[in-house]
Write a protein that holds these residues in place. Sequence first.
Motif, PDB file in Angstrom:
ATOM      1  N   ASN A 182       0.829  -1.203   0.000  1.00 25.81           N
ATOM      2  CA  ASN A 182       0.000   0.000   0.000  1.00 25.81           C
ATOM      3  C   ASN A 182       0.865   1.256   0.000  1.00 25.81           C
ATOM      4  O   ASN A 182       1.959   1.268   0.552  1.00 25.81           O
ATOM      5  CB  ASN A 182      -0.971   0.016   1.184  1.00 25.81           C
ATOM      6  N   SER A 202       1.578  -0.029  -5.389  1.00 24.37           N
ATOM      7  CA  SER A 202       0.167  -0.164  -5.051  1.00 24.37           C
ATOM      8  C   SER A 202      -0.636   1.089  -5.395  1.00 24.37           C
ATOM      9  O   SER A 202      -0.121   2.207  -5.316  1.00 24.37           O
ATOM     10  CB  SER A 202       0.042  -0.449  -3.559  1.00 24.37           C
ATOM     11  N   TYR A 248       0.234  -2.533  -8.676  1.00 20.16           N
ATOM     12  CA  TYR A 248      -0.428  -3.618  -7.954  1.00 20.16           C
ATOM     13  C   TYR A 248      -1.745  -3.102  -7.403  1.00 20.16           C
ATOM     14  O   TYR A 248      -1.801  -2.014  -6.820  1.00 20.16           O
ATOM     15  CB  TYR A 248       0.476  -4.110  -6.817  1.00 20.16           C
ATOM     16  N   PRO A 292      -4.419  -3.739  -4.678  1.00 17.77           N
ATOM     17  CA  PRO A 292      -4.465  -4.528  -3.449  1.00 17.77           C
ATOM     18  C   PRO A 292      -5.860  -4.846  -2.922  1.00 17.77           C
ATOM     19  O   PRO A 292      -5.983  -5.654  -1.994  1.00 17.77           O
ATOM     20  CB  PRO A 292      -3.728  -3.631  -2.450  1.00 17.77           C
TER      21      PRO A 292
END
Length: 350
Positions: free
Chosen positions: A89, A131, A175, A177
């Motif tokens: 994150n 993220s 990414y 999440p």
Amino acid sequence: MSNKLSRRSFLRLLGITTLGSGFATQVIAKLNEVKGVKPIEGSWFEFQHHSIAEGKYWNPKLVDFTANQWDSKIKEMAKAGMRYLILLNTAIHNKAYYPSELLPKHQMGCNDPLEVILTAADKYGINFFISNGFYGEWTRPAFLMSDKSIEKLRLLAMNEIAEKYAHHKSFYGWYYPNETGISGHYDDIFINYVNTSSAEAARLTPKAKTLIAPYGTRNVIEDEKYVRQLEKLNVDFIAYQDEIGVQKTAVEESAIFFERLYNLHKKAAKSRLWADVEVFDFEGVVYKSALIPAPWERVVGQLRAVSPFVEKILIYQYVGMINKPGTDIFAGHPDSVLLYKGLKKTGYLQ
């Protein structure tokens, strides 16, 4: 094919028929004979674990890490063979891990830890997936994926992050999440969230790759509907969680589930199949106690189980679960040294 492979059958695949005191030695010997067992090539990465209870053994150390210490930790992971790191994150609990105009900043041991780790990754040859979460309450993934105000904030954050950090050569991809568990198939809301994120990623960073890591791996239904969903998902890599650390799956079952995924991905010919291998245990109650390193013998069994079916193996996670002996940037449980040693001598870490 049976949906359950017994422990005895799994060990027979390794050529091990006894479980006496020499079990660890047998595992090493047999794994060294096996061709094609894949090494660990990447790991998830966090500045702070989202759960105070789970992050008990490394959060207090990491919060004070200086820029030099983060640089050294990235270097350590690169030397251990990590080629990919996945930042879980960029924000959580309504604060960001970088200087942002959208949210206040977490107070860490250095002013901009995101800049620090990407600069280090530039030097040490690591590819980072960055993220695009958690913007909003991370414990409510369905809400985060459907609420339009949160979506707007998430896309603004992607723009801000790309402007600040996409020039780094280590900025390899994005990414996503916010994961929902697979209950036979993907939810439509999840597919929309992924594809909306990927559209923005392509606009901002056309060469960047994209990654998701679903759970519910054991629940996947091997049918044409799932194939059609894979074709619809606009993402480069899917690293399915093996769910062994969270005690939803046994090691000897994992190969069955990943073979199923291999067949589905082969039919879809779209996203490439990776694995997210959980190298942790819980100190007590699952999800309510500290994460601790799993026995290395279990982890090599996990790697053996998924290797025939996936392109690459990532782990959750190096930081906190693995520490090089004698390191002056130790963060995690004392047994993290044992996991490092076991994976090192079996060849799964460099």
